[in-house]
Structures are given as C-alpha cells and as structure tokens.
Design a protein around this motif. Structure first.
Motif, PDB file in Angstrom:
ATOM      1  N   ALA A  46     112.770  51.475  37.396  1.00 36.75           N
ATOM      2  CA  ALA A  46     112.096  52.129  38.306  1.00 36.75           C
ATOM      3  C   ALA A  46     112.317  53.501  38.478  1.00 36.75           C
ATOM      4  O   ALA A  46     113.599  53.948  38.427  1.00 36.75           O
ATOM      5  CB  ALA A  46     111.973  51.568  39.519  1.00 36.75           C
ATOM      6  N   GLU A  60     108.999  54.288  42.008  1.00 42.68           N
ATOM      7  CA  GLU A  60     107.749  54.019  41.130  1.00 42.68           C
ATOM      8  C   GLU A  60     108.337  52.877  40.193  1.00 42.68           C
ATOM      9  O   GLU A  60     109.045  53.044  39.315  1.00 42.68           O
ATOM     10  CB  GLU A  60     106.856  55.158  40.679  1.00 42.68           C
ATOM     11  CG  GLU A  60     106.813  56.403  41.255  1.00 42.68           C
ATOM     12  CD  GLU A  60     106.127  57.559  40.621  1.00 42.68           C
ATOM     13  OE1 GLU A  60     105.540  57.235  39.499  1.00 42.68           O
ATOM     14  OE2 GLU A  60     106.041  58.548  41.032  1.00 42.68           O
ATOM     15  N   SER A  61     107.779  51.604  40.336  1.00 41.61           N
ATOM     16  CA  SER A  61     107.988  50.632  39.424  1.00 41.61           C
ATOM     17  C   SER A  61     107.333  50.952  38.126  1.00 41.61           C
ATOM     18  O   SER A  61     106.284  51.396  38.108  1.00 41.61           O
ATOM     19  CB  SER A  61     107.468  49.274  40.078  1.00 41.61           C
ATOM     20  OG  SER A  61     108.171  49.268  41.315  1.00 41.61           O
TER      21      SER A  61
END
Length: 62
Positions: A46, A60-61
C-alpha cells in the motif's frame, strides 16, 4: 530522516539496493519500502502519503 536508526530500533531487518536506491525494512510479516526517487513509501504493497495541511496519513491499497 534517519530511517536506519528508526527501523533498527524497532527490531526490523534492513536491506539496501544501491542499484534502485531502495531501502526495505521487514519485521515479522510487515515490510516498508522507501525509494529515494519516490516521495511516498509503501507498506505491505500500500502507498503511504502525508497531507501536511491536515496532518493526515493517507494509505492507498493496491
């Protein structure tokens, strides 16, 4: 920021790749990767960012 000192004090193993200017710190099943050419590190795939105005960490994955 002295990342090696921080990661080492947390008990992480450090690997440096001079060809890509990348440092990887691993501990248990977690990994943090920082590249000198990228302003944001990644953690377990991430992307991790920082918003200075709101003092917020953004993840943010993949």
């Amino acid at each position: 920021m002295p990342l090696r000192a921080i990661f080492t004090s947390l008990g992480a193993d450090i690997e440096w790749d001079a060809a890509t200017s990348t440092v990887a710190a691993t501990r248990g099943g977690s990994e943090v990767v920082c590249k000198s050419t990228t302003p944001s590190p990644s953690s377990n795939g991430a992307t991790v960012g920082w918003d200075e105005a709101t003092r917020t960490v953004m993840i943010e994955s993949p």
